[in-house]
Design a protein around this motif. Structure first.
Motif, PDB file in Angstrom:
ATOM      1  N   ARG A 110       0.839  -1.201   0.000  1.00  0.00           N
ATOM      2  CA  ARG A 110       0.000   0.000   0.000  1.00  0.00           C
ATOM      3  C   ARG A 110       0.876   1.253   0.000  1.00  0.00           C
ATOM      4  NH1 ARG A 110      -3.984  -0.200   4.649  1.00  0.00           N
ATOM      5  NH2 ARG A 110      -5.243  -1.418   3.172  1.00  0.00           N
ATOM      6  N   THR A 150     -13.619   2.929  -3.836  1.00  0.00           N
ATOM      7  CA  THR A 150     -12.475   2.081  -4.167  1.00  0.00           C
ATOM      8  C   THR A 150     -12.694   1.490  -5.554  1.00  0.00           C
ATOM      9  OG1 THR A 150     -12.058   1.548  -1.854  1.00  0.00           O
ATOM     10  CG2 THR A 150     -11.116   0.077  -3.493  1.00  0.00           C
ATOM     11  N   GLU A 152     -11.194  -1.051  -8.496  1.00  0.00           N
ATOM     12  CA  GLU A 152     -10.300  -2.138  -8.898  1.00  0.00           C
ATOM     13  C   GLU A 152      -9.956  -1.952 -10.375  1.00  0.00           C
ATOM     14  OE1 GLU A 152      -8.988  -4.404  -6.966  1.00  0.00           O
ATOM     15  OE2 GLU A 152     -10.100  -3.847  -5.148  1.00  0.00           O
ATOM     16  N   SER A 167      -5.509  -1.238  -6.745  1.00  0.00           N
ATOM     17  CA  SER A 167      -6.746  -0.813  -6.088  1.00  0.00           C
ATOM     18  C   SER A 167      -6.576   0.655  -5.724  1.00  0.00           C
ATOM     19  CB  SER A 167      -7.015  -1.665  -4.845  1.00  0.00           C
ATOM     20  OG  SER A 167      -8.179  -1.242  -4.182  1.00  0.00           O
ATOM     21  N   THR A 169      -8.080   4.404  -4.360  1.00  0.00           N
ATOM     22  CA  THR A 169      -9.071   5.110  -3.544  1.00  0.00           C
ATOM     23  C   THR A 169      -8.601   6.543  -3.349  1.00  0.00           C
ATOM     24  OG1 THR A 169      -9.543   3.048  -2.360  1.00  0.00           O
ATOM     25  CG2 THR A 169     -10.412   5.079  -1.422  1.00  0.00           C
ATOM     26  N   GLU A 226     -13.816  -0.053   6.254  1.00  0.00           N
ATOM     27  CA  GLU A 226     -13.255  -1.072   5.373  1.00  0.00           C
ATOM     28  C   GLU A 226     -14.193  -2.265   5.287  1.00  0.00           C
ATOM     29  OE1 GLU A 226      -9.024  -3.486   4.798  1.00  0.00           O
ATOM     30  OE2 GLU A 226      -9.371  -2.194   6.538  1.00  0.00           O
ATOM     31  N   GLU A 230     -12.198  -2.889   0.111  1.00  0.00           N
ATOM     32  CA  GLU A 230     -12.645  -1.507  -0.077  1.00  0.00           C
ATOM     33  C   GLU A 230     -12.381  -0.733   1.207  1.00  0.00           C
ATOM     34  OE1 GLU A 230     -16.372  -0.969  -2.607  1.00  0.00           O
ATOM     35  OE2 GLU A 230     -16.694  -2.923  -1.673  1.00  0.00           O
ATOM     36  N   ARG A 231     -11.681   0.384   1.079  1.00  0.00           N
ATOM     37  CA  ARG A 231     -11.261   1.133   2.260  1.00  0.00           C
ATOM     38  C   ARG A 231     -11.301   2.625   1.956  1.00  0.00           C
ATOM     39  NH1 ARG A 231      -6.480   3.223   4.502  1.00  0.00           N
ATOM     40  NH2 ARG A 231      -6.280   2.951   6.773  1.00  0.00           N
TER      41      ARG A 231
END
Length: 576
Positions: A110, A150, A152, A167, A169, A226, A230-231
């Motif tokens: 991340r 989020t 993808e 991913s 966001t 989260e 998805e966050r």
């Protein structure tokens, strides 16, 4: 010489002209009219604002680098190759970790970048061997993606082979817009009769995060929400024990058995370094009540006790619309795996509880085995008689189609108890989570008591594991003819059982088995309690016994030595 003199004169003239221009230009400034002065001032202000805005940001871009696929094969040059990825957004550049190069590498890493006026994200993939070689790159325009969601993304590499999976966001951290409350048209869009082409998405969840109360030390709090991968992240609500966010977020639901994990953080420097939350709560999606505003108590990092503060809690209003048909189909597919996972830690308390559970399970199995054996000894004649009659009736009416209905019995029993418990919470048959939690709390012991129990549990688990492993090895040795006689006996019994099942109905065989079990007490009163199948397997050696049986080689004596010894014996005999 003349040329040098002319050049020096020209330089002097230019310098004099510059000196003459500067004061005249300064003198002419007050003569400008108001309009021109205002325009100059406005242009200077705009330039200063532009430079200031270039240095400011209000959005955090979170990128999870997952994997890549269809990359070129690794060259066979005798050097180990690794592949890494670079991200560039404005003046920020991040480099991922290097992983072994193959056609489908995985990172699961991340990154957080800041979004300025430049919305172009540059992604490049590099191979590191003897030299650094580019494997391809791509460009993403972040302005085309919706914030607070989020996404993808599988992006094809432009000047290379393969594609990269990220991913993405984007969350507004500074000066956020207060979003409206969730709409109700989600049910119409994802109803039972309206099945979109994407069967992976089973529904939508709207979360209205209102605020929190009871936090300690007036933190500059923010939240993360989260669901699986998805966050999203909220803005900083300011230093307060009762922060207000008033934000609405929308999540795609891929599995109705997932949970919404909400964590509250303090944006201070110390907490940013430790990365520890000041409270968290996990909400199963199937327990959400639509359009109900309610408080959820925040828990500590172990999610067992309340977090620090004056009953810290968070206020949420949620609405989930989902398709039961798609959700049911999704249950029998592989579950989504989180990209970012915490590294496992050595937890002594968890090991103790797991060992206690396994030990109790093994002890229960041993007790059930003893009870099963004593059931056929007619110690309680009335109970054994009714069990025998029930077994005969059950076997006589047993059909293959009734087996699934028999499996429904425990579900129906617990469903009735659950209904009774919901109607009357004080009913004796109702057990809730609080009662079970109280039972486990009462089992708390001192360190010395736990240490003594740990020793007992270790021996119990060791003996249980040895019992299971030994019988598995015995079955394998029975099949592989380690003792041929026992293997032939097993083959003959299996053939006889096959003919018996072919000629005699299965119900009658079960009835005859029950009669045999219950009448052994009278046929052989002095027999020892036993289990026929386990007794037969006990005759088959396991691997440890086979090692004990293994014969060592005995060296044979030399023939010349034998001939010489025989001659000496003959000579001695003749002399005598």
């Amino acid at each position: 010489m003349d040329s040098l003199f002319r050049s020096s004169v020209n330089l002097r003239n230019k310098k004099n002209n510059a000196d003459v221009w500067r004061p005249s230009s300064l003198i002419n400034i007050p003569k400008l009219n108001r309009s021109s002065s205002s325009s100059i001032f406005a242009s200077s202000v705009n330039k200063s604002k532009l430079k200031k805005s270039d240095r400011s940001w209000n959005t955090i871009v979170t990128i999870v680098l997952v994997e890549a696929k269809c990359l070129p094969s690794v060259p066979d040059d005798g050097v180990s190759h690794s592949v890494y990825c670079k991200f560039q957004l404005g003046n920020e550049t991040f480099k991922s970790k290097s992983v072994p190069s193959n056609q489908r590498p995985e990172w699961k890493e991340r990154f957080q970048l800041h979004l300025y006026n430049d919305c172009i994200l540059d992604i490049s993939l590099w191979d590191k061997g003897k030299m650094k070689n580019s494997m391809g790159s791509c460009i993403l325009d972040l302005s085309s993606f919706e914030k607070e969601r989020t996404h993808e993304i599988w992006q094809q590499l432009d000047d290379g082979y393969g594609a990269i999976h990220i991913s993405l966001t984007m969350c507004a951290i500074r000066f956020p817009d207060i979003s409206p409350s969730p709409s109700i048209d989600c049910e119409e869009k994802h109803g039972v009769l309206k099945l979109p082409s994407d069967w992976n998405v089973v529904g939508m969840l709207h979360v209205n995060l209102i605020g929190a109360k009871g936090l300690t030390s007036r933190p500059n709090a923010y939240c993360t929400l989260e669901i699986d991968n998805e966050r999203v992240e909220t803005h900083r609500a300011g230093a307060s024990t009762e922060p207000k966010w008033k934000k609405c977020y929308v999540f795609k639901v891929y599995d109705v058995t997932s949970t919404l994990d909400l964590k509250v953080y303090d944006s201070s420097l110390s907490n940013a370094i430790l990365n520890e939350s000041i409270g968290k709560v996990s909400i199963p999606l199937l327990r959400i009540t639509n359009n109900v505003t309610r408080w959820y108590a925040l828990k500590d990092r172990n999610k067992r006790n309340s977090a620090k503060g004056n009953c810290p809690r968070v206020l949420l209003q949620m609405y989930m619309a989902w398709n039961p048909v798609k959700a049911t189909v999704r249950l029998f597919q592989s579950k989504e795996v989180k990209y970012i996972k915490k590294s496992p830690k050595f937890d002594v308390a968890l090991i103790y509880s797991n060992m206690k559970f396994v030990s109790d399970l093994l002890n229960l199995a041993a007790e059930l085995n003893e009870y099963y054996k004593r059931l056929f000894e007619w110690e309680d004649k009335e109970f054994s008689f009714f069990v025998l009659i029930g077994w005969l009736i059950f076997c006589f009416y047993l059909r293959l189609w009734s087996v699934p209905l028999l499996l429904l019995i425990p579900f129906i029993g617990h469903w009735i108890l659950r209904k009774r418990g919901s109607d009357n919470p004080n009913a004796p048959g109702s057990l809730n989570d609080d009662v079970l939690e109280g039972i486990y709390v009462q089992e708390d012991k001192t360190f010395t008591g736990k240490l003594q129990d740990l020793q007992k549990m270790t021996f119990t688990i060791k003996n249980g594991i040895e019992f299971i492993v030994s019988h598995i090895e015995r079955l394998y040795n029975l099949i592989t003819f380690k003792v041929p006689f026992l293997s032939y006996v097993s083959m003959i019994l299996l053939i006889v059982a096959s003919f018996g099942l072919y000629l005699i109905p299965f119900n009658y065989l079960l009835m005859s088995l029950g009669i045999y079990k219950f009448t052994r007490k009278y046929l052989n009163p002095g027999r020892i309690l036993n289990n026929d199948l386990l007794d037969f397997l006990s005759r088959v050696p396991d691997n440890e016994i086979l090692k004990d049986w293994k014969e060592l080689g005995v060296p044979e004596p030399n023939q010349d030595t034998q001939v010489h010894s025989s001659r000496i014996t003959r000579s001695i005999s003749t002399s005598i």
